[in-house]
Design an enzyme around this catalytic site. Structure first.
Site, PDB file in Angstrom:
ATOM      1  N   CYS A 125       0.850  -1.183   0.000  1.00 57.90           N
ATOM      2  CA  CYS A 125       0.000   0.000   0.000  1.00 57.90           C
ATOM      3  C   CYS A 125       0.893   1.243   0.000  1.00 57.90           C
ATOM      4  O   CYS A 125       1.915   1.295   0.655  1.00 57.90           O
ATOM      5  CB  CYS A 125      -0.940   0.099   1.182  1.00 57.90           C
ATOM      6  SG  CYS A 125      -2.090  -1.262   1.289  1.00 57.90           S
ATOM      7  N   ARG A 148       3.996  -0.449  -4.751  1.00 58.55           N
ATOM      8  CA  ARG A 148       3.689  -0.894  -3.381  1.00 58.55           C
ATOM      9  C   ARG A 148       2.362  -1.646  -3.288  1.00 58.55           C
ATOM     10  O   ARG A 148       2.020  -2.189  -2.232  1.00 58.55           O
ATOM     11  CB  ARG A 148       3.631   0.311  -2.442  1.00 58.55           C
ATOM     12  CG  ARG A 148       4.914   1.084  -2.362  1.00 58.55           C
ATOM     13  CD  ARG A 148       4.762   2.240  -1.436  1.00 58.55           C
ATOM     14  NE  ARG A 148       4.724   1.808  -0.061  1.00 58.55           N
ATOM     15  CZ  ARG A 148       5.776   1.680   0.716  1.00 58.55           C
ATOM     16  NH1 ARG A 148       6.971   1.950   0.248  1.00 58.55           N
ATOM     17  NH2 ARG A 148       5.663   1.282   1.952  1.00 58.55           N
ATOM     18  N   TRP A 171      -2.769  -2.843  -1.640  1.00 60.14           N
ATOM     19  CA  TRP A 171      -2.457  -4.265  -1.732  1.00 60.14           C
ATOM     20  C   TRP A 171      -3.332  -4.906  -0.667  1.00 60.14           C
ATOM     21  O   TRP A 171      -3.113  -4.732   0.531  1.00 60.14           O
ATOM     22  CB  TRP A 171      -0.973  -4.506  -1.445  1.00 60.14           C
ATOM     23  CG  TRP A 171      -0.544  -5.927  -1.613  1.00 60.14           C
ATOM     24  CD1 TRP A 171      -0.169  -6.541  -2.769  1.00 60.14           C
ATOM     25  CD2 TRP A 171      -0.440  -6.929  -0.588  1.00 60.14           C
ATOM     26  NE1 TRP A 171       0.154  -7.855  -2.530  1.00 60.14           N
ATOM     27  CE2 TRP A 171      -0.003  -8.120  -1.207  1.00 60.14           C
ATOM     28  CE3 TRP A 171      -0.675  -6.933   0.774  1.00 60.14           C
ATOM     29  CZ2 TRP A 171       0.208  -9.304  -0.502  1.00 60.14           C
ATOM     30  CZ3 TRP A 171      -0.474  -8.116   1.483  1.00 60.14           C
ATOM     31  CH2 TRP A 171      -0.027  -9.279   0.848  1.00 60.14           C
ATOM     32  N   ASN A 190      -1.898   2.517   5.616  1.00 61.90           N
ATOM     33  CA  ASN A 190      -1.015   1.435   5.195  1.00 61.90           C
ATOM     34  C   ASN A 190      -0.651   0.648   6.442  1.00 61.90           C
ATOM     35  O   ASN A 190      -0.154   1.224   7.404  1.00 61.90           O
ATOM     36  CB  ASN A 190       0.246   2.047   4.546  1.00 61.90           C
ATOM     37  CG  ASN A 190       1.333   1.030   4.304  1.00 61.90           C
ATOM     38  OD1 ASN A 190       1.081  -0.162   4.229  1.00 61.90           O
ATOM     39  ND2 ASN A 190       2.561   1.494   4.188  1.00 61.90           N
ATOM     40  N   GLY A 191      -0.944  -0.639   6.465  1.00 59.95           N
ATOM     41  CA  GLY A 191      -0.636  -1.460   7.629  1.00 59.95           C
ATOM     42  C   GLY A 191      -1.785  -2.404   7.923  1.00 59.95           C
ATOM     43  O   GLY A 191      -2.662  -2.609   7.085  1.00 59.95           O
ATOM     44  N   GLU A 238      17.352 -18.594  -5.804  1.00 55.55           N
ATOM     45  CA  GLU A 238      16.934 -17.262  -6.265  1.00 55.55           C
ATOM     46  C   GLU A 238      16.375 -17.333  -7.699  1.00 55.55           C
ATOM     47  O   GLU A 238      15.364 -16.703  -8.017  1.00 55.55           O
ATOM     48  CB  GLU A 238      18.139 -16.302  -6.191  1.00 55.55           C
ATOM     49  CG  GLU A 238      17.926 -14.944  -6.863  1.00 55.55           C
ATOM     50  CD  GLU A 238      16.734 -14.168  -6.336  1.00 55.55           C
ATOM     51  OE1 GLU A 238      16.172 -14.531  -5.301  1.00 55.55           O
ATOM     52  OE2 GLU A 238      16.345 -13.186  -7.010  1.00 55.55           O
ATOM     53  N   LYS A 248      12.614 -16.112  -8.819  1.00 57.25           N
ATOM     54  CA  LYS A 248      12.380 -15.085  -9.852  1.00 57.25           C
ATOM     55  C   LYS A 248      11.430 -15.611 -10.920  1.00 57.25           C
ATOM     56  O   LYS A 248      10.505 -14.927 -11.347  1.00 57.25           O
ATOM     57  CB  LYS A 248      13.734 -14.697 -10.455  1.00 57.25           C
ATOM     58  CG  LYS A 248      13.847 -13.312 -10.929  1.00 57.25           C
ATOM     59  CD  LYS A 248      14.250 -12.307  -9.864  1.00 57.25           C
ATOM     60  CE  LYS A 248      13.571 -12.430  -8.575  1.00 57.25           C
ATOM     61  NZ  LYS A 248      14.085 -11.656  -7.482  1.00 57.25           N
ATOM     62  N   GLU A 300       7.832 -15.895  -9.509  1.00 50.65           N
ATOM     63  CA  GLU A 300       7.060 -14.694  -9.180  1.00 50.65           C
ATOM     64  C   GLU A 300       6.593 -13.915 -10.393  1.00 50.65           C
ATOM     65  O   GLU A 300       5.546 -13.278 -10.323  1.00 50.65           O
ATOM     66  CB  GLU A 300       7.793 -13.798  -8.170  1.00 50.65           C
ATOM     67  CG  GLU A 300       9.032 -13.101  -8.656  1.00 50.65           C
ATOM     68  CD  GLU A 300       9.596 -12.156  -7.591  1.00 50.65           C
ATOM     69  OE1 GLU A 300      10.815 -12.099  -7.468  1.00 50.65           O
ATOM     70  OE2 GLU A 300       8.835 -11.462  -6.915  1.00 50.65           O
ATOM     71  N   HIS A 304      17.107 -38.184  -4.522  1.00 52.36           N
ATOM     72  CA  HIS A 304      16.616 -38.705  -3.245  1.00 52.36           C
ATOM     73  C   HIS A 304      15.107 -38.525  -3.092  1.00 52.36           C
ATOM     74  O   HIS A 304      14.608 -38.480  -1.969  1.00 52.36           O
ATOM     75  CB  HIS A 304      17.379 -38.049  -2.087  1.00 52.36           C
ATOM     76  CG  HIS A 304      18.831 -38.397  -2.087  1.00 52.36           C
ATOM     77  ND1 HIS A 304      19.312 -39.645  -1.752  1.00 52.36           N
ATOM     78  CD2 HIS A 304      19.933 -37.681  -2.454  1.00 52.36           C
ATOM     79  CE1 HIS A 304      20.626 -39.677  -1.874  1.00 52.36           C
ATOM     80  NE2 HIS A 304      21.032 -38.487  -2.316  1.00 52.36           N
ATOM     81  N   LYS A 353       5.927  -4.532  -3.835  1.00 50.87           N
ATOM     82  CA  LYS A 353       7.289  -4.313  -3.342  1.00 50.87           C
ATOM     83  C   LYS A 353       7.180  -3.792  -1.910  1.00 50.87           C
ATOM     84  O   LYS A 353       6.168  -3.221  -1.552  1.00 50.87           O
ATOM     85  CB  LYS A 353       7.955  -3.263  -4.236  1.00 50.87           C
ATOM     86  CG  LYS A 353       9.434  -3.215  -4.102  1.00 50.87           C
ATOM     87  CD  LYS A 353      10.091  -3.568  -5.398  1.00 50.87           C
ATOM     88  CE  LYS A 353      11.594  -3.523  -5.275  1.00 50.87           C
ATOM     89  NZ  LYS A 353      12.173  -4.765  -5.797  1.00 50.87           N
TER      90      LYS A 353
HETATM   91  C1  F6R Z   1      11.469 -10.933  -4.832  1.00 51.67           C
HETATM   92  C2  F6R Z   1      11.560  -9.887  -3.841  1.00 51.67           C
HETATM   93  C3  F6R Z   1      11.187 -10.225  -2.455  1.00 51.67           C
HETATM   94  C4  F6R Z   1      11.990  -9.389  -1.458  1.00 51.67           C
HETATM   95  C5  F6R Z   1      11.490  -9.627  -0.035  1.00 51.67           C
HETATM   96  C6  F6R Z   1      12.317  -8.885   0.990  1.00 51.67           C
HETATM   97  O1  F6R Z   1      11.898 -10.499  -6.077  1.00 51.67           O
HETATM   98  O2  F6R Z   1      11.887  -8.778  -4.129  1.00 51.67           O
HETATM   99  O3  F6R Z   1      11.342 -11.575  -2.190  1.00 51.67           O
HETATM  100  O4  F6R Z   1      13.332  -9.706  -1.558  1.00 51.67           O
HETATM  101  O5  F6R Z   1      10.159  -9.228   0.061  1.00 51.67           O
HETATM  102  O6  F6R Z   1      12.344  -7.531   0.715  1.00 51.67           O
HETATM  103  P1  F6R Z   1      13.488  -6.599   1.249  1.00 51.67           P
HETATM  104  O7  F6R Z   1      14.742  -6.992   0.598  1.00 51.67           O
HETATM  105  O8  F6R Z   1      13.040  -5.214   0.883  1.00 51.67           O
HETATM  106  O9  F6R Z   1      13.553  -6.798   2.734  1.00 51.67           O
END
Ligand code: F6R
Length: 604
Positions: A2, A27, A73, A99-100, A480, A484, A487, A503, A599
């Site tokens: 948010c 966000r 969000w 937001n929260g 990782e 990627k 997501e 296994h 994000k």
């Molecule tokens: C995936 C991604 C998330 C963040 C996670 C932690 O591409 O970006 O998995 O890495 O939400 O976020 P930060 O690094 O901001 O603590």
């Protein structure tokens, strides 16, 4: 999670709010809304979907110089117009964005709000009804009513509240969710992130938890919850409008992938002198030297970057490194060593799960280092020490350049500590030179984009699942790489230790299952991984290999320039970022804003 914006003063509020929301869309992007008032005429516009959808609903006469806005969000209640913010009180006099997460909202509803009508299911709507009730049913002053509501509310919040009968003020409060005040000339602003208002100002004021702010066009007053007035200076946000634009790129993610060689060079100039000697803060070096164990706490991609750095950190500092998933450690802290150091690895510096660990660490008196991309972020403020990533704003939801910057920043830390300890291996490790080679290796991989796109088309265009396999550091990279791909392409994918597949999980391999194998650094494990490739191929898997040049064979698919083994996680992850990008693009998905995500995850 948010984004909130607000403005009061002598400007066109609609324009400022809308451009702010566009910058905050990363966000949350399931619904959005703005409230704008002239003092006489009030306008509330909300929409499901993106900020562009909200734009298309704005009539020309939506004007005013005070307003608040929100991009959502969803936590409580589906993404609908009724659940979109701003929310209004029973009589519609009070308007709130949030937001929260308010944890006790159902209790508040039961205890105080019988007889009230609610349009949606959100916790925020309860909060604004409560404030309205205290003013209109109990005759309280607005500020006192806001304070009383804050005393009752439990949970995390950044609030911006407008009283439509007094449109010269925005009331603001914060607990655990990020919030800044932007300072203008004849107008002031509220925002979740400086990016939202950087077009208007570079002067910002931080707000700390459990603080209330009265924002007017030419004054900003900060108070604690006991009513003490707090002096708070402004700081200059070092952000450039061009840093947060897409330029000629179709997606932020591609721009951010391309920026990685520059980020590597920026880190070199930040953390090393011209002569190659380290420029890492001496207090941080000492904190690592004094620790008998390093604990890296993080979430998602940052957690994966911690893993990718573990071997290098241990080798250079001679200190064991343990990784922890932040959302678990906040509540299930294992038995710790006698002298722990917590490293909070976080791109945004706002991740609620990571913050919860830091709160615990602070309570336990454990020294902490936040490594983050965002100066002044909550985790940076609350940790004992901070190291910055200098990666520039990362806007695509899928993190790319922050991951590689995290591994590189940890390399500087590891080398600096190792040197301070007099460890030969650290002294001999020419990090500046080696990282320059990494930057070149990244550039070489980036020049192969078209070839990579074609291979992705052949391998991943229709599949529902896929595997990444690798050993050693490559295994950490596969985790990782799989995240990627999942997501942003919605392909179910798992990163697997190549030797572990047989296994159990090998039973999932069938005709046509895509398996992407990473091979770097070590001849012995490379041979074993080749063996594991043969095992899955003989069960029908379609293989794509990503191999460092010294280990490459005829028929390998993507060749990555050789780099120092400590840094191979950086160069090896680049093709996997491109694979995820092209898989998403070819499936016609929104690369930068994948479904269900946002994000900066500021809720636990
Ligand atoms: C995936 C991604 C998330 C963040 C996670 C932690 O591409 O970006 O998995 O890495 O939400 O976020 P930060 O690094 O901001 O603590």
């Amino acid at each position: 999670m948010c984004g909130i914006v607000g403005v009061v003063g002598n400007r066109n509020a609609t324009d400022i709010l809308m451009q702010g929301l566009e910058k905050l869309e990363y966000r949350g992007y399931d619904s959005a809304g703005i409230f704008v008032t002239t003092g006489q005429k009030n306008s509330l516009v909300k929409s499901v979907g993106r900020i562009a959808d909200l734009h298309s609903k704005l009539a020309l006469d939506i004007a005013g110089s005070t307003g608040i806005g929100h991009t959502r969000w969803a936590t409580h209640g589906k993404p609908t117009v009724d659940n979109a913010h701003p929310h209004r009180s029973q009589t519609e006099r009070f308007v709130l964005v949030h937001n929260g997460v308010i944890e006790n909202y159902l209790q508040m509803k039961e205890d105080y709000l019988s007889g009230h009508d609610f349009k949606g299911q959100t916790d925020t709507e309860i909060a604004v009804h409560l404030i309205g009730k205290f003013v209109e049913e109990e005759g309280m002053e607005v500020f006192d009513a806001f304070k009383k509501a804050l005393d009752i509310i439990e949970g995390s919040y950044a609030f911006a509240l407008i009283d439509a009968e007094d449109a010269d003020v925005i009331y603001v409060a914060k607990n655990k969710s990020p919030l800044l005040i932007g300072l203008g000339d004849g107008y002031n602003m509220v925002c979740s992130d400086a990016m939202a208002m950087i077009r208007e100002t570079n002067q910002f004021m931080e707000i700390h938890d459990k603080e209330l702010v009265i924002v007017k066009k030419d004054s900003v007053q900060v108070q604690d919850y006991d009513g003490n007035i707090l002096e708070r200076g402004a700081y200059t946000a070092e952000l450039d409008l061009s840093d947060i634009g897409k330029g000629t790129y179709p997606f932020y993610m591609l721009k951010e992938i391309d920026e990685q060689p520059t980020v590597m060079r920026k880190l070199i100039s930040t953390y090393a002198d011209q002569d190659g000697s380290m420029k890492v803060d001496g207090d941080i070096i000492k904190a690592v030297q004094e620790a008998d164990r390093i604990y890296i706490l993080a979430a998602g991609t940052s957690y994966n970057a911690g893993f990718a750095s573990k071997n290098m950190l241990e080798a250079l500092t001679d200190t064991p490194v343990e990784l922890g998933v932040a959302s678990e450690w906040g509540y299930h802290m294992p038995l710790l060593s006698k002298k722990p150091l917590f490293i909070l690895l976080t791109q945004s510096g706002e991740t609620a799960d990571s913050r919860q660990v830091l709160v615990k660490a602070n309570e336990m008196g454990i020294p902490s280092l936040t490594i983050t991309n965002v100066p002044g972020s909550t985790l940076s403020r609350e940790a004992t020490y901070t190291m910055l990533l200098h990666a520039g704003p990362e806007i695509a939801v899928a993190s790319t350049k922050a991951y590689t910057a995290q591994v590189a920043a940890l390399a500087f830390l590891a080398k600096a500590v190792g040197e301070a300890n007099g460890k030969k291996e650290a002294i001999d490790f020419d990090l500046v030179h080696e990282l320059s080679i990494v930057a070149q290796s990244i550039e070489a991989t980036l020049s192969e984009k078209d070839a990579i796109a074609e291979k992705v088309q052949n391998l991943l265009s229709t599949t529902r699942n896929a595997f990444y396999i690798g050993r050693g550091n490559d295994y950490y990279v596969t985790i990782e790489a799989a995240l990627k791909l999942k997501e942003i392409s919605y392909i179910q994918c798992e990163g697997f230790a190549a030797g572990e597949l047989k296994h159990g999980t090998i039973s999932l391999i069938e005709d046509g299952t895509p398996v992407i194998a990473l091979i770097s650094a070590n001849e012995v494990t490379a041979a074993h991984t080749r063996g594991n490739i043969a095992e899955v191929v003989s069960r029908g898997a379609h293989i794509l290999t990503i191999v460092e040049e010294d280990l490459a064979r005829d028929g390998d698919d993507i060749i990555v320039n050789q780099v120092h083994p400590y840094l191979s996680s950086i160069s090896m992850v680049i093709p996997t970022q491109l694979i995820a990008y092209y898989a998403s693009l070819q499936r016609d998905l929104d690369v930068d804003k994948p479904r269900n995500l946002a994000k900066a995850v500021t809720v636990e």
